[in-house]
Design a protein around this motif. Sequence first.
Motif, PDB file in Angstrom:
ATOM      1  N   LYS A 179     -38.714  53.967   0.835  1.00 13.52           N
ATOM      2  CA  LYS A 179     -38.171  52.507   0.730  1.00 13.52           C
ATOM      3  C   LYS A 179     -39.188  51.870  -0.383  1.00 13.52           C
ATOM      4  O   LYS A 179     -38.861  51.377  -1.274  1.00 13.52           O
ATOM      5  N   CYS A 211     -31.835  52.876   3.578  1.00 10.95           N
ATOM      6  CA  CYS A 211     -32.976  53.595   3.745  1.00 10.95           C
ATOM      7  C   CYS A 211     -33.932  52.972   5.166  1.00 10.95           C
ATOM      8  O   CYS A 211     -33.826  51.832   5.055  1.00 10.95           O
ATOM      9  N   ILE A 261     -31.933  51.475  -1.187  1.00 15.02           N
ATOM     10  CA  ILE A 261     -33.012  50.524  -0.429  1.00 15.02           C
ATOM     11  C   ILE A 261     -32.435  50.043   0.990  1.00 15.02           C
ATOM     12  O   ILE A 261     -33.008  49.893   2.003  1.00 15.02           O
TER      13      ILE A 261
END
Length: 302
Positions: free
Chosen positions: A233, A227, A224
């Motif tokens: 995400k 990303c 995350i």
Amino acid sequence: MRRLSDELCRKYRLSVIEDPKKGKHYSEWLAEKQKLPTRRSLIIDDVDRAIDNSMTFTQFIRNLKSIGYEVKMNVKYMAIRPPGSEKFFRLHNLTKDELYSEENIKLRILNNDIGFQDTIQKVKPKTYHYQGNMKKAKKITGFRALYVRYMFEMGILPKNAPNKKRVHFLLREDLRYMDKITQETTLLCKKKIETIDDLDREESAVNDKLNSLVKERRCVYNKIRRCRNPDTKEKLQRDVATLSEEIKGLRKEVKLYEDIKVRSLSMKNKLTKIKEERKEREQYEHRRRNSRSGRKNVIAGD
């Protein structure tokens, strides 16, 4: 700490509590707030029963002793110790209004006929029942047998049992933990756990799975952070939420395994103590019957 605090308050002209009173333990306060039985409320319930069934103060003492209480008299404040407890409780401190002082108890005994006891608020424990047919159940052993036996002694098994005996004080205390005991019993039956080896094996398997999911979630968190695609995400964040929910459930299960190890020892100790008390009582009753029988024979012989 209190002395230093008072000195500072006086120095800076702040108020000082001159006559501090001891408050309730947090667990007792929380139990009362949730309408659960506490050790104090169980004692009050027993004292109320003893008062209601007494016509004299001597009979009140005798009634308390008959249900296993130790009574300390000839002291400034009369105190009682429930069966299984390590400490005495002063009667006048059971409630803030000293409704259970020696003087007020004597007045209540004298006023039994006019329903004086109806003015007392009582904390009634919840009633729990077991569903199912015990006669058709398969024989169980180990932890499951221990928990079932304990619930039987608590008066929960079997449902609507004839000639129901008064539940021992030590077991009535655990009514406040019935939700936890029920969860532990459900887990033991679901996993078919009988021995400590079974328990350790299941706990180890859950811990392995828990550690694996924690590592997996950590990897997703790293993804995350790197990303840049909003849709990807968002999907990863949903994965984290799913993993977190599963991790939460596994942690609760691990806690149940730990609680079972501790509670099972407490259950065994309490059941052993109750068995010993019953054996002593039976021996005492047997000796008393024999003594009465001997006196009758002597009289008959005369």
